[in-house]
Design an enzyme around this catalytic site. Structure first.
Site, short mmCIF file in Angstrom:
data_model
loop_
_atom_site.label_atom_id
_atom_site.label_comp_id
_atom_site.label_asym_id
_atom_site.label_seq_id
_atom_site.Cartn_x
_atom_site.Cartn_y
_atom_site.Cartn_z
N CYS A 1 0.83 -1.21 0.00
CA CYS A 1 0.00 0.00 0.00
C CYS A 1 0.86 1.27 0.00
O CYS A 1 1.62 1.50 0.94
CB CYS A 1 -0.90 -0.07 1.24
SG CYS A 1 -1.57 1.48 1.81
N CYS B 1 0.30 3.71 2.88
CA CYS B 1 0.85 3.13 4.12
C CYS B 1 2.33 3.45 4.24
O CYS B 1 2.84 3.71 5.33
CB CYS B 1 0.66 1.61 4.15
SG CYS B 1 -1.06 1.09 4.09
#
Length: 97
Positions: free
Chosen positions: A22, A25
């Site tokens: 991600c 993230c």
């Protein structure tokens, strides 16, 4: 110490539900590292990989990553999906300590 033991603490516990693939993230990670330096032992910051811990992610209905959830004494005090600024997180931790 189990996940439940950690979030049941008297001090605030910020949990970052993330995934290695991600992009947002990866943006959030250094923000949390810096935050950990600033708050020290007054709060705990925990990272949970949703791919390795699907049961915990499902229990808290984490649908997107990153999702940040602030716990204190096992109760959810705040949650938000997406990247959150360090200053905002620090304010939340201090308000809940």
């Amino acid at each position: 110490m189990t996940f439940q033991d950690i979030i049941d603490q008297d001090k605030p516990v910020l949990v970052d539900f993330f995934a290695t693939w991600c992009g947002p993230c990866q943006t959030q990670a250094p923000i949390l590292e810096e935050l950990k330096q600033r708050v020290g032992d007054t709060a705990a910051i925990l990272k949970i990989d949703v791919d390795k811990n699907p049961a915990v992610a499902a229990r808290y209905q984490v649908r997107g990553v990153p999702t940040l959830i602030l716990f204190k004494k096992g109760e959810i005090r705040w949650r938000q999906s997406g990247v959150v600024a360090g200053a905002e997180l620090e304010r939340l931790l201090r308000e809940n300590s």
